[in-house]
Write a protein that holds these residues in place. Structure first.
Motif, PDB file in Angstrom:
ATOM      1  N   UNK A 455     -10.559 -26.992  -1.183  1.00 12.30           N
ATOM      2  CA  UNK A 455     -11.393 -25.995  -1.849  1.00 12.30           C
ATOM      3  C   UNK A 455     -10.676 -24.651  -1.798  1.00 12.30           C
ATOM      4  N   UNK A 456     -10.840 -23.865  -2.836  1.00 12.85           N
ATOM      5  CA  UNK A 456     -10.138 -22.585  -2.933  1.00 12.85           C
ATOM      6  C   UNK A 456     -11.145 -21.449  -3.074  1.00 12.85           C
ATOM      7  N   UNK A 457     -10.996 -20.443  -2.231  1.00  8.06           N
ATOM      8  CA  UNK A 457     -11.777 -19.218  -2.349  1.00  8.06           C
ATOM      9  C   UNK A 457     -10.844 -18.135  -2.872  1.00  8.06           C
ATOM     10  N   UNK A 458     -11.020 -17.748  -4.136  1.00 13.46           N
ATOM     11  CA  UNK A 458     -10.092 -16.822  -4.778  1.00 13.46           C
ATOM     12  C   UNK A 458     -10.260 -15.408  -4.237  1.00 13.46           C
ATOM     13  N   UNK A 459      -9.117 -14.786  -3.926  1.00 17.60           N
ATOM     14  CA  UNK A 459      -9.121 -13.413  -3.446  1.00 17.60           C
ATOM     15  C   UNK A 459      -9.050 -12.415  -4.594  1.00 17.60           C
ATOM     16  N   UNK A 460      -9.383 -11.177  -4.311  1.00 16.60           N
ATOM     17  CA  UNK A 460      -9.347 -10.155  -5.342  1.00 16.60           C
ATOM     18  C   UNK A 460      -7.907  -9.756  -5.659  1.00 16.60           C
ATOM     19  N   UNK A 461      -7.656  -9.457  -6.950  1.00 16.94           N
ATOM     20  CA  UNK A 461      -6.330  -9.008  -7.375  1.00 16.94           C
ATOM     21  C   UNK A 461      -6.169  -7.540  -6.985  1.00 16.94           C
ATOM     22  N   UNK A 462      -5.083  -7.240  -6.250  1.00 13.57           N
ATOM     23  CA  UNK A 462      -4.844  -5.881  -5.763  1.00 13.57           C
ATOM     24  C   UNK A 462      -3.566  -5.298  -6.367  1.00 13.57           C
ATOM     25  N   UNK A 463      -3.561  -3.979  -6.585  1.00  7.31           N
ATOM     26  CA  UNK A 463      -2.404  -3.250  -7.100  1.00  7.31           C
ATOM     27  C   UNK A 463      -1.441  -3.007  -5.939  1.00  7.31           C
ATOM     28  N   UNK A 464      -0.197  -3.519  -6.048  1.00  4.02           N
ATOM     29  CA  UNK A 464       0.806  -3.386  -4.983  1.00  4.02           C
ATOM     30  C   UNK A 464       1.840  -2.295  -5.279  1.00  4.02           C
ATOM     31  N   UNK A 465       1.603  -1.508  -6.313  1.00  5.32           N
ATOM     32  CA  UNK A 465       2.502  -0.401  -6.615  1.00  5.32           C
ATOM     33  C   UNK A 465       3.528  -0.734  -7.692  1.00  5.32           C
ATOM     34  N   UNK A 466       4.315   0.272  -8.088  1.00  7.76           N
ATOM     35  CA  UNK A 466       5.290   0.108  -9.172  1.00  7.76           C
ATOM     36  C   UNK A 466       6.603  -0.426  -8.614  1.00  7.76           C
ATOM     37  N   UNK A 467       7.132  -1.489  -9.263  1.00  8.59           N
ATOM     38  CA  UNK A 467       8.418  -2.089  -8.882  1.00  8.59           C
ATOM     39  C   UNK A 467       9.496  -1.501  -9.787  1.00  8.59           C
ATOM     40  N   UNK A 468      10.403  -0.657  -9.186  1.00  7.55           N
ATOM     41  CA  UNK A 468      11.423   0.002  -9.998  1.00  7.55           C
ATOM     42  C   UNK A 468      12.529  -0.958 -10.417  1.00  7.55           C
ATOM     43  N   UNK A 469      12.682  -2.068  -9.700  1.00  8.33           N
ATOM     44  CA  UNK A 469      13.696  -3.053 -10.091  1.00  8.33           C
ATOM     45  C   UNK A 469      13.226  -3.793 -11.346  1.00  8.33           C
ATOM     46  N   UNK A 470      11.988  -4.302 -11.295  1.00 13.91           N
ATOM     47  CA  UNK A 470      11.435  -5.020 -12.450  1.00 13.91           C
ATOM     48  C   UNK A 470      10.882  -4.056 -13.501  1.00 13.91           C
ATOM     49  N   UNK A 471      10.750  -2.781 -13.076  1.00 15.83           N
ATOM     50  CA  UNK A 471      10.218  -1.740 -13.942  1.00 15.83           C
ATOM     51  C   UNK A 471       8.814  -2.105 -14.485  1.00 15.83           C
ATOM     52  N   UNK A 472       7.955  -2.462 -13.524  1.00 16.22           N
ATOM     53  CA  UNK A 472       6.574  -2.797 -13.875  1.00 16.22           C
ATOM     54  C   UNK A 472       5.710  -2.698 -12.625  1.00 16.22           C
ATOM     55  N   UNK A 473       4.411  -2.575 -12.824  1.00 17.04           N
ATOM     56  CA  UNK A 473       3.467  -2.538 -11.706  1.00 17.04           C
ATOM     57  C   UNK A 473       3.209  -3.956 -11.198  1.00 17.04           C
ATOM     58  N   UNK A 474       3.242  -4.106  -9.844  1.00 21.84           N
ATOM     59  CA  UNK A 474       3.045  -5.435  -9.254  1.00 21.84           C
ATOM     60  C   UNK A 474       1.579  -5.612  -8.822  1.00 21.84           C
ATOM     61  N   UNK A 475       1.096  -6.840  -8.990  1.00 22.19           N
ATOM     62  CA  UNK A 475      -0.249  -7.210  -8.537  1.00 22.19           C
ATOM     63  C   UNK A 475      -0.160  -8.525  -7.766  1.00 22.19           C
ATOM     64  N   UNK A 476      -1.047  -8.713  -6.795  1.00 23.70           N
ATOM     65  CA  UNK A 476      -1.103  -9.998  -6.099  1.00 23.70           C
ATOM     66  C   UNK A 476      -2.511 -10.235  -5.550  1.00 23.70           C
ATOM     67  N   UNK A 477      -2.805 -11.507  -5.307  1.00 22.76           N
ATOM     68  CA  UNK A 477      -4.086 -11.881  -4.698  1.00 22.76           C
ATOM     69  C   UNK A 477      -3.838 -12.897  -3.601  1.00 22.76           C
ATOM     70  N   UNK A 478      -4.687 -12.876  -2.593  1.00 21.77           N
ATOM     71  CA  UNK A 478      -4.587 -13.822  -1.484  1.00 21.77           C
ATOM     72  C   UNK A 478      -5.792 -14.754  -1.519  1.00 21.77           C
TER      73      UNK A 478
END
Length: 535
Positions: A455-478
């Motif tokens: 069973x999976x309990x989905x975590x909230x998507x959080x803003x992890x800041x701007x990635x200057x290498x990928x040149x985009x804002x990163x997001x992740x969820x746990x």
């Protein structure tokens, strides 16, 4: 070792007073059940309804396939005062004018709020075994089946939506009756199509339901704006938090319980109404038990059939589901009738009442030490066990003798009793008395299977800041991912107890069902990375 458990005189149904009281109570209930009929009026009070705007009359029209309320061209002026009769549907009040005509008016055209009126119960039915009601008086029909819903005095037409005509191949619900100047029906028009059920083909079905034995268990009216007798209303009432499927299951269980209570209660009342006759026959020395038994069943079996069909028709929409429960209940009631019968207190030889002396003696025929069934689930696994319990074997002998004719009967039965589980070392050998017992448990047969799921309990998507290498804002969820397991199946253990000092041996097979409840085995935090996609 002999132990006399009890010596008692069989004195069932010794008090004529108690029998008489039970008979009178059941007879009163039986007569009440057969003959009492409550008042079936729609308007309990004089409720005044005043129109706040012009509106047209609504009358019931039969189109040949279905009936419905239909607006007429006859206009009622604002300020018209009418007598409130009942509610019909969500938007209509049934009213009566000064001439006795009954018709519908829109609720939106009525001044103020009307709270005193009730609605005719759509599930209420009164059955006539007839193709038409020609020759019946309007007064009689109103007294038996209840008040009419609509009327047209000029044509002497009256609409009864609750009347069922049942004869021949099917039945219909709802009639429009025309009467003559004396109030006798001269024309009957059915207002629904013929309906059939499989169980309605049972012998004498239409005769039985036309007796209307259980009609009084249906309320004639219900609260206005209430549909409490229907499944959907309960679902809509609790809507967001009580799903429709659970509502239907709940209401079905309530109807099942009510069905069984009515059927079982009426069966006992019917038997009790004739109990004094059976008691009187039991007190006559020359009457054989076999005659009383036959008379009881000749009386009860037709009544059980009548009550079963009547109750199935009362809950007609669920009959196919309720039928097995009804049949099983009546079989159980037959056994209950046997227990209530006075025949158990009579000598089978001379038929003397309350003269049986009964002596029961219990013999302790042996003791064994039964080991616990072990812990392994794998087939052909043999383990030593450390716990056991004492199992005692008994022989119960019952001797019954009549004090009048000395007729004697003897019966015996074997029973076992067990004690609590204790460590095996506390038990002495039943044969030699030594504490030298050894016990094993062999898995003789096993079909146990392991099942797992996650069973999976989905975590909230959080803003992890701007990635200057990928040149985009990163997001992740746990996400929390949990693993579960459960087992199904049965295990058969072959248990043996042996004494190391003598030749004592005891063995038994035991089948155990495994615990099917799920168990959480692990929990993992899983990181999921997200990218922003601009449109």
């Amino acid at each position: 070792m002999k132990e006399e458990l009890k010596r008692r005189e069989y004195c069932k149904t010794t008090s004529l007073t108690k029998s008489l009281i039970a008979f009178v109570v059941c007879l009163v209930l039986f007569c009440f059940f057969l003959f009492w009929s409550p008042s079936r009026e729609l308007a309990k009070k004089d409720v005044k309804i005043v129109l706040k705007e012009d509106c047209n009359k609504w009358i019931y029209v039969w189109s040949g396939e279905s009936g419905k309320l239909e607006e007429t061209n006859e206009t009622l002026k604002a300020g018209t005062s009418l007598k409130g009769i009942a509610e019909d549907g969500r938007w209509t009040w049934i009213v009566e004018d000064e001439n006795g005509n009954r018709f519908g008016v829109p609720k939106l055209a009525v001044e103020g709020e009307v709270k005193e009126l009730r609605a005719m119960n759509p599930d209420f039915r009164y059955v006539y075994r007839a193709d038409s009601l020609t020759g019946f008086s309007l007064e009689r029909i109103c007294k038996e089946a209840g008040d009419y819903l609509m009327a047209d005095v000029s044509t002497r037409s009256y609409y009864f939506p609750q009347v069922v005509l049942a004869k021949g191949e099917g039945r219909t619900k709802g009639v429009l009756l025309t009467v003559d100047e004396q109030g006798l029906v001269i024309h009957t028009e059915r207002t629904s199509e013929l309906k059939y059920n499989l169980y309605t083909s049972a012998p004498f079905f239409y005769y039985i339901i036309s007796w209307n034995l259980v009609t009084n268990f249906q309320p004639f009216t219900i609260d206005a704006n209430s549909q409490a007798l229907h499944h959907k209303s309960l679902s809509s009432k609790f809507g967001s938090w009580f799903k429709g499927i659970f509502s239907s299951i709940f209401w079905f269980l309530m109807k099942l319980i009510l069905f069984l209570l009515i059927l079982g209660g009426l069966t006992l009342i019917v038997y009790g109404a004739a109990s004094l006759l059976f008691v009187a026959l039991g007190r006559m020395p020359g009457v054989k038990n076999s005659f009383i038994a036959k008379l009881e069943y000749v009386y009860m079996i037709p009544w059980m059939y009548i009550l079963l069909l009547s109750c199935l028709y009362l809950f007609n929409s669920l009959w196919i589901i309720l039928l097995p429960g009804g049949v099983l209940l009546l079989i159980w009631m037959c056994a209950a009738v046997e227990k209530l019968s006075i025949r158990d207190a009579r000598c089978p030889s001379c038929a003397a009442l309350n003269k049986l002396n009964v002596v029961e003696i219990t013999y302790l025929t042996g003791v064994d030490v039964e080991p616990v069934w072990g812990t392994s689930w794998i087939k052909n696994t043999l383990v030593d066990v450390e716990k056991a319990r004492r199992r005692e074997h008994h022989l119960v002998e019952t001797d019954t003798e009549c004090a009048v004719c000395h007729h004697h009967t003897h019966t015996d039965s074997e029973t076992d009793s067990v004690n609590d589980w204790k460590p095996l070392k506390e038990f002495a050998c039943p044969k030699c008395g030594q504490h030298a017992l050894k016990a094993t448990s062999l898995v003789k047969d096993s079909n146990v299977k392991r099942h797992e799921y996650t069973s999976r309990k989905e975590g909230k998507i959080k803003d992890k800041g701007f990635d200057f290498v990928e040149w985009e804002t990163r997001y992740e969820s746990k996400d929390i991912v949990s693993s579960h397991e459960y087992w199904t199946g049965t295990i058969t253990y072959h248990q043996e107890t042996n004494c190391g000092h003598c030749d004592y041996h005891y063995e038994i097979d035991h089948t155990e069902k495994v615990d099917e409840s799920p168990t959480k085995t692990s929990t993992v935090e899983e990181v999921r990375k997200w990218k922003r996609v601009d449109k």
